[in-house]
Scaffold this active site. Structure first.
Site, PDB file in Angstrom:
ATOM      1  N   TRP A   1     -20.921  12.946 -20.490  1.00  0.00           N
ATOM      2  CA  TRP A   1     -21.045  12.184 -19.242  1.00  0.00           C
ATOM      3  C   TRP A   1     -22.352  12.540 -18.536  1.00  0.00           C
ATOM      4  CZ3 TRP A   1     -17.151  12.781 -14.530  1.00  0.00           C
ATOM      5  CH2 TRP A   1     -17.436  11.802 -13.567  1.00  0.00           C
TER       6      TRP A   1
ATOM      7  N   ASP B   1     -17.928  13.868 -27.027  1.00  0.00           N
ATOM      8  CA  ASP B   1     -17.151  12.886 -26.274  1.00  0.00           C
ATOM      9  C   ASP B   1     -18.077  12.114 -25.342  1.00  0.00           C
ATOM     10  OD1 ASP B   1     -14.330  11.984 -25.121  1.00  0.00           O
ATOM     11  OD2 ASP B   1     -15.644  12.391 -23.414  1.00  0.00           O
TER      12      ASP B   1
ATOM     13  N   TYR C   1     -21.080   5.492 -19.576  1.00  0.00           N
ATOM     14  CA  TYR C   1     -21.932   6.609 -19.165  1.00  0.00           C
ATOM     15  C   TYR C   1     -23.397   6.172 -19.255  1.00  0.00           C
ATOM     16  CZ  TYR C   1     -17.821   9.666 -19.710  1.00  0.00           C
ATOM     17  OH  TYR C   1     -16.580  10.249 -19.597  1.00  0.00           O
TER      18      TYR C   1
ATOM     19  N   HIS D   1     -10.025   4.164 -21.350  1.00  0.00           N
ATOM     20  CA  HIS D   1     -10.736   4.988 -20.380  1.00  0.00           C
ATOM     21  C   HIS D   1     -10.045   4.970 -19.018  1.00  0.00           C
ATOM     22  CE1 HIS D   1     -15.014   6.349 -18.947  1.00  0.00           C
ATOM     23  NE2 HIS D   1     -14.061   7.185 -18.597  1.00  0.00           N
TER      24      HIS D   1
ATOM     25  N   SER E   1      -7.452   8.338 -22.466  1.00  0.00           N
ATOM     26  CA  SER E   1      -7.943   9.289 -21.474  1.00  0.00           C
ATOM     27  C   SER E   1      -7.185   8.972 -20.195  1.00  0.00           C
ATOM     28  CB  SER E   1      -9.452   9.136 -21.265  1.00  0.00           C
ATOM     29  OG  SER E   1      -9.942  10.093 -20.348  1.00  0.00           O
TER      30      SER E   1
END
Length: 328
Positions: free
Chosen positions: A21, A51, A56, A122, A153
């Protein structure tokens, strides 16, 4: 770097992965040179799990990963990405076949691959977990050869428990750290029983558990720690684990007293997470090579003694749990 089984996928991954991220955005300015350096350092240290997500940096993180892996060559690490947050508005109905297929196709292009190792929904709206047809779409994408596996997630333990009812879900990514201990109860037991991989994100509580922040610390305007403390942009639990900043700073000082010599607080916090055998991989972020190298070294930290573990459980119960435990 020590390895762990990644659930029932048959894959073995490094117990400390690379959370990408920060090299994408929302953590202040990180140059492409710094981003590449951080990823190279993690891979050099033995990291085999990365990941990322399609949002992002609007794909920047995925593209940097693809470029670095192409430059390095050799065996490709396990790369997990996420899909769903590109939907506008971000509501359950947008988790449909057209959108999910388009999101996956875009990630395939960004990551320069013909099949994605792992795609995670997500942090979708809770309603999505009650729509079997969404998971059916993911099954179809597996059959089509676009993704090898899929997972979720989540924000909440309850979402994780619901998601694991779907047989195709091989992994759950969840926040778990010294300040967010609820997953260690029913969720970890169920994940182990079902052989579902557990990916731990926000392991350092957005940097709080590095011990380097104080009341005067300033964050850049584009850093979520400046603009999302009350959930203005996304779930507030993603920022400082949802713990009020002043409460967290006081608790950090109590944690500091438990950290052994020659170990950083960040490494101590990562080792605390790895004490839980249900955890498959923890994914700290890094803005530069030095941070990535230090994170990776946590795999070599000795196991924490029982009295330290109990002291941290007590700290959570007494100071932190009233603020977060029933929310996530």
């Amino acid at each position: 770097m020590k390895d762990r089984q990644f659930g029932r996928t048959g894959r073995v991954v490094s117990e400390i992965g690379f959370g990408a991220w920060a090299i994408g955005g929302a953590w202040g300015d990180v140059s492409e040179e710094e981003a590449r350096g951080a990823l190279h350092a993690a891979l050099d240290a033995g990291t085999t799990f990365i990941d990322t997500a399609d949002v992002y940096g609007d794909g920047r993180s995925e593209r940097i990963i693809a470029d670095v892996l192409k430059a390095r060559g050799g065996e490709r690490p396990y790369v997990a990405t996420k899909a769903g947050r590109r939907a506008v508005p971000h509501v359950a109905d947008e988790y449909n076949r057209k959108n999910l297929t388009a999101f996956v196709d875009r990630s395939l292009q960004n990551l320069s691959t013909d099949c994605l190792d792992l795609v995670q929904l997500h942090c979708p709206p809770t309603e999505v977990y009650y729509r079997p047809e969404v998971f059916g779409i993911l099954d179809d994408l597996v059959q089509a050869g676009k993704i090898r596996n899929y997972g979720v997630s989540v924000e909440k333990v309850e979402e994780a428990l619901k998601a694991m009812e779907y047989p195709g879900v091989v992994s759950v990514q969840i926040i778990y750290n010294i300040f967010r201990q609820r997953p260690a109860g029913l969720f970890f037991r169920e994940a182990k029983a079902r052989d579902v991989a557990v990916i731990v994100r926000v392991p350092l509580a957005s940097g709080l558990l590095t011990g380097k922040m104080n009341a005067a610390t300033q964050f850049a305007a584009d850093d979520h720690r400046a603009f999302n403390r009350n959930g203005e942009a996304f779930d507030k639990g993603e920022t400082f684990s949802g713990v009020p900043y002043d409460v967290a700073l006081d608790a950090v000082e109590a944690v500091r007293k438990l950290v052994p010599d020659n170990v950083t607080m960040a490494q101590f916090a990562l080792r605390w997470i790895l004490m839980e055998e249900a955890v498959s991989v923890v994914i700290p972020g890094a803005k530069n090579a030095a941070q990535a190298k230090a994170n990776s070294a946590a795999s070599d930290v000795a196991a924490l003694p029982a009295e330290t573990m109990e002291a941290l459980r007590a700290l959570y119960r007494e100071r932190i749990a009233p603020h977060v435990h029933q929310l996530w």
